[in-house]
Scaffold this motif. Structure first.
Motif, PDB file in Angstrom:
ATOM      1  N   TYR A  74      -6.787  -0.909   8.810  1.00  0.00           N
ATOM      2  CA  TYR A  74      -7.065   0.365   8.923  1.00  0.00           C
ATOM      3  C   TYR A  74      -6.476   1.348   7.888  1.00  0.00           C
ATOM      4  CZ  TYR A  74      -7.466   5.156  11.410  1.00  0.00           C
ATOM      5  OH  TYR A  74      -7.464   6.329  11.488  1.00  0.00           O
ATOM      6  N   LEU A  75      -7.369   2.203   7.282  1.00  0.00           N
ATOM      7  CA  LEU A  75      -6.695   3.089   6.426  1.00  0.00           C
ATOM      8  C   LEU A  75      -6.933   4.431   6.985  1.00  0.00           C
ATOM      9  CD1 LEU A  75      -6.760   3.276   2.490  1.00  0.00           C
ATOM     10  CD2 LEU A  75      -7.311   5.176   3.775  1.00  0.00           C
ATOM     11  N   ALA A  76      -5.708   5.132   7.446  1.00  0.00           N
ATOM     12  CA  ALA A  76      -5.871   6.288   8.252  1.00  0.00           C
ATOM     13  C   ALA A  76      -6.138   7.459   6.986  1.00  0.00           C
ATOM     14  CB  ALA A  76      -4.664   6.680   8.753  1.00  0.00           C
ATOM     15  N   GLN A  77      -6.623   8.568   7.618  1.00  0.00           N
ATOM     16  CA  GLN A  77      -6.980   9.769   6.486  1.00  0.00           C
ATOM     17  C   GLN A  77      -5.858  10.124   6.124  1.00  0.00           C
ATOM     18  OE1 GLN A  77      -9.065  14.086   7.694  1.00  0.00           O
ATOM     19  NE2 GLN A  77     -10.154  12.220   8.469  1.00  0.00           N
ATOM     20  N   ASP A  78      -4.638  10.426   6.729  1.00  0.00           N
ATOM     21  CA  ASP A  78      -3.576  10.847   6.289  1.00  0.00           C
ATOM     22  C   ASP A  78      -2.367  10.119   6.499  1.00  0.00           C
ATOM     23  OD1 ASP A  78      -4.313  13.512   5.156  1.00  0.00           O
ATOM     24  OD2 ASP A  78      -4.836  14.056   7.314  1.00  0.00           O
ATOM     25  N   LEU A  79      -1.414   9.976   5.618  1.00  0.00           N
ATOM     26  CA  LEU A  79      -0.143   9.141   5.781  1.00  0.00           C
ATOM     27  C   LEU A  79       0.653  10.246   6.749  1.00  0.00           C
ATOM     28  CD1 LEU A  79       0.645   7.903   2.230  1.00  0.00           C
ATOM     29  CD2 LEU A  79      -0.251   6.722   4.202  1.00  0.00           C
ATOM     30  N   THR A  80       1.850   9.681   7.623  1.00  0.00           N
ATOM     31  CA  THR A  80       2.655  10.522   8.389  1.00  0.00           C
ATOM     32  C   THR A  80       3.689  11.001   7.633  1.00  0.00           C
ATOM     33  OG1 THR A  80       4.086   8.417   8.774  1.00  0.00           O
ATOM     34  CG2 THR A  80       2.153   8.626  10.334  1.00  0.00           C
ATOM     35  N   GLU A  81       4.229  12.051   8.073  1.00  0.00           N
ATOM     36  CA  GLU A  81       5.426  12.673   7.381  1.00  0.00           C
ATOM     37  C   GLU A  81       6.500  11.502   6.885  1.00  0.00           C
ATOM     38  OE1 GLU A  81       5.447  15.675   5.574  1.00  0.00           O
ATOM     39  OE2 GLU A  81       3.466  15.586   6.689  1.00  0.00           O
ATOM     40  N   GLU A  82       6.619  10.630   7.942  1.00  0.00           N
ATOM     41  CA  GLU A  82       7.687   9.705   7.730  1.00  0.00           C
ATOM     42  C   GLU A  82       7.530   8.785   6.527  1.00  0.00           C
ATOM     43  OE1 GLU A  82      10.143   6.060  10.306  1.00  0.00           O
ATOM     44  OE2 GLU A  82       8.601   7.404  11.167  1.00  0.00           O
ATOM     45  N   GLU A  83       6.347   8.280   6.382  1.00  0.00           N
ATOM     46  CA  GLU A  83       5.702   7.384   5.473  1.00  0.00           C
ATOM     47  C   GLU A  83       5.879   8.190   4.016  1.00  0.00           C
ATOM     48  OE1 GLU A  83       2.414   4.538   7.595  1.00  0.00           O
ATOM     49  OE2 GLU A  83       1.930   6.671   6.896  1.00  0.00           O
ATOM     50  N   LYS A  84       5.499   9.453   4.210  1.00  0.00           N
ATOM     51  CA  LYS A  84       5.491  10.205   2.787  1.00  0.00           C
ATOM     52  C   LYS A  84       7.162  10.472   2.301  1.00  0.00           C
ATOM     53  CE  LYS A  84       1.560  12.820   3.534  1.00  0.00           C
ATOM     54  NZ  LYS A  84       0.926  14.240   3.997  1.00  0.00           N
ATOM     55  N   ARG A  85       8.013  10.386   3.151  1.00  0.00           N
ATOM     56  CA  ARG A  85       9.358  10.735   2.894  1.00  0.00           C
ATOM     57  C   ARG A  85       9.962   9.166   2.352  1.00  0.00           C
ATOM     58  NH1 ARG A  85       9.740  14.053   7.635  1.00  0.00           N
ATOM     59  NH2 ARG A  85      10.502  12.068   8.670  1.00  0.00           N
ATOM     60  N   GLY A  86       9.504   8.257   2.959  1.00  0.00           N
ATOM     61  CA  GLY A  86       9.945   6.836   2.478  1.00  0.00           C
ATOM     62  C   GLY A  86       9.611   6.387   1.112  1.00  0.00           C
ATOM     63  N   SER A  87      10.149   5.420   0.757  1.00  0.00           N
ATOM     64  CA  SER A  87       9.903   4.811  -0.641  1.00  0.00           C
ATOM     65  C   SER A  87       8.688   3.869  -0.426  1.00  0.00           C
ATOM     66  CB  SER A  87      11.158   3.923  -0.955  1.00  0.00           C
ATOM     67  OG  SER A  87      11.238   2.576  -0.268  1.00  0.00           O
ATOM     68  N   VAL A  88       8.199   3.599  -1.584  1.00  0.00           N
ATOM     69  CA  VAL A  88       7.115   2.512  -1.798  1.00  0.00           C
ATOM     70  C   VAL A  88       7.554   1.221  -0.959  1.00  0.00           C
ATOM     71  CG1 VAL A  88       5.398   1.244  -3.246  1.00  0.00           C
ATOM     72  CG2 VAL A  88       5.873   3.661  -3.796  1.00  0.00           C
ATOM     73  N   TYR A  89       8.602   0.746  -1.280  1.00  0.00           N
ATOM     74  CA  TYR A  89       9.131  -0.467  -0.885  1.00  0.00           C
ATOM     75  C   TYR A  89       9.216  -0.274   0.756  1.00  0.00           C
ATOM     76  CZ  TYR A  89      12.110  -4.369   0.730  1.00  0.00           C
ATOM     77  OH  TYR A  89      12.553  -5.495   1.364  1.00  0.00           O
ATOM     78  N   ASP A  90       9.656   0.908   1.252  1.00  0.00           N
ATOM     79  CA  ASP A  90       9.538   0.776   2.844  1.00  0.00           C
ATOM     80  C   ASP A  90       8.243   0.805   3.343  1.00  0.00           C
ATOM     81  OD1 ASP A  90      12.424   0.895   2.503  1.00  0.00           O
ATOM     82  OD2 ASP A  90      12.403   3.377   2.454  1.00  0.00           O
ATOM     83  N   PHE A  91       7.242   1.333   2.577  1.00  0.00           N
ATOM     84  CA  PHE A  91       5.755   1.409   2.989  1.00  0.00           C
ATOM     85  C   PHE A  91       5.161   0.240   3.072  1.00  0.00           C
ATOM     86  CE2 PHE A  91       1.360   2.044   2.435  1.00  0.00           C
ATOM     87  CZ  PHE A  91       1.007   2.951   3.274  1.00  0.00           C
ATOM     88  N   CYS A  92       5.468  -0.550   1.922  1.00  0.00           N
ATOM     89  CA  CYS A  92       4.879  -2.151   2.206  1.00  0.00           C
ATOM     90  C   CYS A  92       5.564  -2.998   3.236  1.00  0.00           C
ATOM     91  CB  CYS A  92       5.050  -2.432   0.591  1.00  0.00           C
ATOM     92  SG  CYS A  92       4.424  -1.953  -0.330  1.00  0.00           S
ATOM     93  N   ALA A  93       6.930  -2.844   3.104  1.00  0.00           N
ATOM     94  CA  ALA A  93       7.839  -3.559   3.970  1.00  0.00           C
ATOM     95  C   ALA A  93       7.532  -3.391   5.553  1.00  0.00           C
ATOM     96  CB  ALA A  93       9.200  -3.270   4.077  1.00  0.00           C
ATOM     97  N   ALA A  94       6.760  -2.310   5.934  1.00  0.00           N
ATOM     98  CA  ALA A  94       6.356  -1.888   7.323  1.00  0.00           C
ATOM     99  C   ALA A  94       5.132  -2.716   7.711  1.00  0.00           C
ATOM    100  CB  ALA A  94       5.965  -0.498   7.305  1.00  0.00           C
ATOM    101  N   SER A  95       4.530  -3.508   6.699  1.00  0.00           N
ATOM    102  CA  SER A  95       3.560  -4.385   6.967  1.00  0.00           C
ATOM    103  C   SER A  95       4.265  -5.878   7.530  1.00  0.00           C
ATOM    104  CB  SER A  95       2.599  -4.604   5.666  1.00  0.00           C
ATOM    105  OG  SER A  95       1.725  -6.024   6.056  1.00  0.00           O
ATOM    106  N   PRO A  96       3.801  -6.233   8.624  1.00  0.00           N
ATOM    107  CA  PRO A  96       4.207  -7.688   9.089  1.00  0.00           C
ATOM    108  C   PRO A  96       3.791  -8.671   8.005  1.00  0.00           C
ATOM    109  CG  PRO A  96       2.382  -7.086  10.438  1.00  0.00           C
ATOM    110  CD  PRO A  96       2.690  -6.144   9.412  1.00  0.00           C
ATOM    111  N   PHE A  97       3.053  -8.378   7.109  1.00  0.00           N
ATOM    112  CA  PHE A  97       2.387  -9.736   6.147  1.00  0.00           C
ATOM    113  C   PHE A  97       3.100  -9.714   4.956  1.00  0.00           C
ATOM    114  CE2 PHE A  97      -0.992  -8.341   9.116  1.00  0.00           C
ATOM    115  CZ  PHE A  97      -1.078  -9.284   9.740  1.00  0.00           C
ATOM    116  N   PHE A  98       3.993  -8.524   4.593  1.00  0.00           N
ATOM    117  CA  PHE A  98       4.508  -8.313   3.288  1.00  0.00           C
ATOM    118  C   PHE A  98       5.202  -9.471   2.652  1.00  0.00           C
ATOM    119  CE2 PHE A  98       7.603  -6.112   0.409  1.00  0.00           C
ATOM    120  CZ  PHE A  98       6.732  -6.182  -0.637  1.00  0.00           C
ATOM    121  N   PHE A  99       6.298 -10.045   3.518  1.00  0.00           N
ATOM    122  CA  PHE A  99       7.009 -10.891   3.181  1.00  0.00           C
ATOM    123  C   PHE A  99       6.467 -12.236   3.129  1.00  0.00           C
ATOM    124  CE2 PHE A  99       9.660  -7.345   4.707  1.00  0.00           C
ATOM    125  CZ  PHE A  99      10.541  -7.389   3.592  1.00  0.00           C
ATOM    126  N   ASP A 100       5.552 -12.366   3.634  1.00  0.00           N
ATOM    127  CA  ASP A 100       4.789 -13.635   3.702  1.00  0.00           C
ATOM    128  C   ASP A 100       3.703 -13.919   2.374  1.00  0.00           C
ATOM    129  OD1 ASP A 100       5.641 -14.292   5.938  1.00  0.00           O
ATOM    130  OD2 ASP A 100       4.167 -13.623   7.101  1.00  0.00           O
TER     131      ASP A 100
END
Length: 519
Positions: A74-100
């Protein structure tokens, strides 16, 4: 296969039914677009399919998703403010599949998205990404989980023409099921194989929800032809019915007159007239039954009605803008040099270019100059509607600040013409969708009689249903327009003069070049 069964969505606040007993099935490879007027529940439908808890605070529902083809992204219409403030790596790491994800798979995802693989590990703030980079990052995080279906809420928003063309090609090539909302009609025309249409024909009546296994151009053409045929048939049957009813009324009046005039000394004649009246009344009942089976005029959801006053014209020889900027900067960053732009009365100028180039910075500079001019009545539409809209006011309060009866009546009339319900008219502006806020802003400009419109992505939040009406209103507008846009239909149908924003200035663009992309 993605199957939705007998879904009904009801807004808690107004008990307004957004979706009524809607069922549809999507197969592997289907690219389905959801269309409908602003505020009709498109995003709510998408959220419900993904996770009903996303709408639990404002919506009630019944129905079920009978089958999901596997993991759903699911791709939301807008990112959250927390997601915008974080790094690209943090955004990717929030996925449970990223490290697999294996390096090979990550490289393949990056290749598909035309996004550098190393960027997934970047410390760059997400907020620093361009619109195109941001949408690729979001899609990348979805693809880490190898979804069998994608639910995309306005993936074409805030991206430039190059990214739009890439997104079209990527969607067509995506092997899974994609259900999406988009306000870019060209993208829809080039990608959709299924159309889901949510219509609210009349206030207080249940919505009509239909699914059509057709491409968008074919759907709109067949729908238009069917509505035209139904309208012609309904009017033909109504005209014939009116002729019969007129003849019937004359016969009925003639018999009634004879009954009133007949002498009581002629009982035989009275019985004949009574029998004749019985026949006439039977004929009337038959006509009533015929009327129940007549073809009805189609009940369709009318698109928003916008029309600017005709007294907004400026003399063609009047200089609205003469810009000669040796350089344009955002802070210390040099965006462009030698920006020259001359705009005359009645001219409609469109500026296009890549995300992050500086188009919005330029338009703000133009707005700052023109809004203070006393010989012009200019208005500015920012990409961020909160810049100009008082979010805590109701719609009526915003359009009728005087509060007198005449102003309130006029405000409600105009709000009704742009498809706001009576309940929505007294909602706070912050509760509106992006498209509804855009309609409200344009309506205020229309009521104020402005003769220069400075518009930053004016059609980005308008649905494919209302988009043609908005473009028509802006094309007929007698005043001057200076606009930044990535909407190919807006640029080719509204703007007289086109420029591409580059680091070395504004470069003229031939309209035929964009027309080929649209067609």
């Amino acid at each position: 296969m993605l199957q939705v069964k007998d879904l009904t969505l009801t807004h808690r606040k107004d008990l307004r039914v957004l979706v009524d007993h809607f069922s549809f099935t999507l197969g592997d490879g289907d690219k389905a677009v959801i269309i409908g007027e602003e505020g009709n529940g498109k995003s709510t439908l998408l959220k419900w399919i993904y996770d009903p808890s996303l709408i639990a605070s404002y919506c009630e529902w019944s129905g079920e998703v009978a089958g999901k083809p596997g993991p759903v992204g699911y791709l939301a219409q807008d990112l959250t403010e927390e997601e915008k403030r974080g790094s690209v790596y943090d955004f990717c790491a929030a996925s449970p599949f990223f490290f697999d994800v294996t390096p090979r798979d990550l490289a393949e995802i990056a290749r598909q998205l035309r996004f550098p693989a190393e960027e997934f590990y970047s410390d760059r703030p997400v907020s620093s990404l361009s619109g195109g980079e941001r949408i690729k990052l979001q899609l990348g995080r979805l693809l880490f989980g190898r979804p069998a279906a994608l639910l995309l809420d306005e993936p074409s928003s805030d991206v430039d023409l190059e990214t739009l063309q890439w997104l079209e090609a990527w969607l067509r090539a995506y092997p899974g099921t994609a259900l999406y909302i988009s306000h870019d009609e060209t993208l829809i025309e080039n990608t959709a194989t299924v159309v889901l249409h949510i219509e609210h024909p009349r206030e207080g009546k249940p919505p009509r929800c239909t699914a059509h296994r057709l491409d968008y151009r074919t759907y709109t053409r067949r729908r238009s032809d069917a509505l035209a045929d139904q309208t012609r048939q309904a009017r033909k049957e109504k005209a014939e019915y009116d002729r019969k009813m007129e003849k019937y009324r004359r016969v009925q009046q003639s018999v009634e007159h004879a009954q009133n005039a007949i002498s009581r000394q002629n009982p035989s004649g009275g019985r004949l007239l009574k029998k004749k009246m019985h026949t006439v009344l039977s004929m009337g009942r038959r006509f009533e039954r015929e009327a129940e089976n007549m073809t009805r005029l189609p009940e369709v959801e009318e698109a928003a009605f916008l029309r600017f006053p005709e007294d907004t014209a400026l003399p063609p020889g009047k200089t609205v803008l003469h810009l000669d900027l040796p350089e344009l900067r955002a802070g210390e960053k040099l965006l462009a040099e030698n920006l020259r732009l001359h705009v005359s009365g009645g001219e409609k100028v469109g500026i296009l270019g890549p995300n992050g180039a500086g188009k919005t910075t330029l338009l703000r500079r133009v707005a700052g100059e023109l809004l203070k001019r006393r010989d012009l009545h200019a208005a500015y539409m920012s990409q961020d509607y909160a810049d100009t809209l008082p979010l805590d006011l109701t719609l009526v309060e915003y359009l009728a600040p005087e509060g007198d009866t005449a102003s309130l009546t006029r405000a409600r009339t105009y709000l009704g013409s742009i498809r706001f319900t009576r309940q929505e008219m007294v909602h706070a502006i912050r509760e509106l969708s992006g498209g509804q806020k855009a309609k409200l802003l344009l309506t205020r400009m229309m009521l104020d009689g402005v003769n220069v419109l400075i518009l930053d992505e004016p059609t980005r939040n308008f649905s494919p249903v209302s988009g043609p009406r908005v473009r028509e209103a802006l094309a007929e507008y007698q005043g001057t327009i200076i606009s930044v846009s990535h909407d190919r239909k807006f640029l080719t149908q509204v703007c007289h003069t086109l420029y591409r924003f580059t680091e070395r200035g504004l470069v003229p663009v031939e309209r035929e070049e964009l027309m080929e992309e649209v067609n």
